[in-house]
Design an enzyme around this catalytic site. Structure first.
Site, PDB file in Angstrom:
ATOM      1  N   HIS A 356       0.827  -1.149  -0.053  1.00  0.00           N
ATOM      2  CA  HIS A 356       0.014   0.051   0.131  1.00  0.00           C
ATOM      3  C   HIS A 356       0.946   1.298  -0.082  1.00  0.00           C
ATOM      4  CE1 HIS A 356      -3.807   2.310   1.018  1.00  0.00           C
ATOM      5  NE2 HIS A 356      -2.859   2.957   1.631  1.00  0.00           N
ATOM      6  N   GLU A 357       1.619   1.353   0.821  1.00  0.00           N
ATOM      7  CA  GLU A 357       2.777   2.506   1.040  1.00  0.00           C
ATOM      8  C   GLU A 357       3.456   2.596  -0.202  1.00  0.00           C
ATOM      9  OE1 GLU A 357       2.179   4.672   3.000  1.00  0.00           O
ATOM     10  OE2 GLU A 357       0.790   3.392   4.255  1.00  0.00           O
ATOM     11  N   HIS A 360       1.654   4.208  -2.715  1.00  0.00           N
ATOM     12  CA  HIS A 360       1.713   5.784  -2.517  1.00  0.00           C
ATOM     13  C   HIS A 360       3.023   6.547  -3.038  1.00  0.00           C
ATOM     14  CE1 HIS A 360      -2.028   6.375  -0.458  1.00  0.00           C
ATOM     15  NE2 HIS A 360      -1.744   5.843   0.811  1.00  0.00           N
ATOM     16  N   HIS A 366      -5.614   7.152  -2.779  1.00  0.00           N
ATOM     17  CA  HIS A 366      -6.622   6.096  -2.172  1.00  0.00           C
ATOM     18  C   HIS A 366      -8.038   5.988  -3.074  1.00  0.00           C
ATOM     19  CE1 HIS A 366      -5.020   6.990   2.166  1.00  0.00           C
ATOM     20  NE2 HIS A 366      -4.710   5.928   1.879  1.00  0.00           N
TER      21      HIS A 366
END
Length: 405
Positions: A356-357, A360, A366
């Site tokens: 997930h990171e 980013h 998101h």
């Protein structure tokens, strides 16, 4: 007098024809058999009721370039998995090399094999299940106790559905040896009443669009696969178990490979070291800013500002934050001044946090799709689903997404 017996001759011809047909059939069968032996993967089975490091290592070390069929068996449960080695991803945990193996998408199964540990992960009835095995008995006992400890406080009658020690079937004494542990992550989180975590405010936007992603910085097809280095630094004082951090790395790599066919053009190389840096408090934003500053001031890191960095710890940060990162901070064509960095927990109960990171860092925002890796609340899903996010990830890795990919 010689009398022709046509009936007899017919029988002889029939026998000759049958013999020839049998010979041709035998040759055909032999050819088919030869083709099968060359093209078809070897099939083996693993008994999950007694699975050990040796069992997993034996089967995975035997996976050829053609792959291998492995049948997972467990008290009526049978799953046939076509296993292939992931040759694109390299993982070095201190001095230990780790290899990754994946089943087909429909198999929902993956393996991790290190010199001292092995992991089997799969989904069954929508639930995430992990088998973890260590080579050395002492370490296996330590891991078993580590995962068992929280359940001892709950006294839940259905504990075995969430956590179970697997014993050596060859040991008949009362003190059987533990050879692996089985953990159903979804059931474990319910029994242990683990907090629901979210990713809200889990990234920091850089002062400007980092290193401006422009058309001139992209190419339609890369001339060769690009190796993306991800340097994971163990926070000072934090205990990290290799089975957990390697699973986070596997999820991170697979999440990117699935984007517009990037597995053809990207290789990931993860390494794990220890840093002297530790977050000054539980504030994740402050921790990430301090981590980035420590990289910039470290003379050993000079010249390596074009890589991605993660500070990793077993625990979380204040307000149940699982990770934090600089948003849209990596482009394959430019150095990032160490802002292509993030932080991630390695906890088994929260798979995909590093993925997930990393999303980013590569520019993914998101989404409002609860089955998307980039959903703002942790759900455990591991794939990018947003076309917008996938396009920006592809651009940041150096090329436009080709039509049809």
């Amino acid at each position: 007098m010689f009398i022709l017996n046509f009936n007899k001759m017919k029988n002889v011809k029939l026998l000759l024809m049958l013999g020839t047909a049998a010979l041709l059939a035998a040759c055909s069968n032999e050819a088919d058999s030869l083709t099968t032996s060359i093209d078809a993967p070897v099939t083996a089975s693993i008994d999950l009721q007694s699975v050990s490091y040796t069992d997993l290592a034996t089967q995975l070390n035997d996976v050829s370039d053609f792959g291998k069929m492995i049948i997972l068996k467990d008290n009526g449960f049978n799953r046939q998995v076509h296993v292939s080695m992931d040759k694109r991803t390299k993982i070095q945990l201190d001095n230990e090399n780790v290899r990754l193996f994946n089943g087909r998408d429909k198999d929902s199964t993956s393996f991790i094999l290190g010199d001292e540990f092995a992991v089997l992960r799969f989904y069954r009835n929508g639930e995430s299940i992990s088998y973890i095995a260590y080579k050395e008995a002492q370490m296996m006992n330590e891991i078993a106790e580590f995962y068992a400890a929280p359940f001892k406080k709950t006294r839940a009658i259905n504990e075995k559905e969430a956590f179970e020690c697997i014993y050596d079937s060859r040991t008949r004494s009362a003190g059987k040896d533990i050879v692996s542990v089985k953990i159903n992550i979804d059931k474990a989180k319910k029994i242990l009443n683990l907090p629901e975590c979210d990713y809200i405010n889990d990234y920091i936007k850089t002062p400007q669009v980092p290193h401006g992603i422009t058309e001139s910085q992209t190419r339609a097809v890369p001339s060769e696969p690009k190796t993306v280095y991800v340097i994971c630094l163990r926070e000072n004082g934090s205990t990290i178990y290799p089975n957990e951090v390697s699973a986070q790395m596997q999820d991170a790599a697979n999440s990117v490979y699935a984007v517009h066919g990037l597995k053809r053009y990207v290789n990931f190389h993860f390494v794990l070291y220890t840093t002297e840096y530790s977050c000054p408090s539980g504030d994740a934003k402050e921790g990430l800013e301090g981590f980035t500053a420590s990289l910039k001031s470290n003379p050993k890191a000079e010249g390596y500002d074009d890589q991605i960095y993660f500070l990793i710890r077993w625990g979380t940060w204040d307000n149940k934050i699982l990770g934090m990162s600089w948003f849209n901070s990596y482009n394959v064509n430019t150095a990032s001044d160490f802002e292509a960095s993030g932080m991630s927990t390695t906890q088994l109960m929260y798979p995909g946090v590093m993925a997930h990171e990393l999303g980013h860092i590569l520019g993914a925002e998101h989404t409002d799709n609860s089955k998307d890796l980039m959903y703002a609340t942790f759900t455990g899903y591991l794939s990018h689903l947003s076309e917008k996010n996938m396009d920006i990830i592809a651009k940041n890795l150096g090329w436009e997404a080709a039509d049809g990919d």
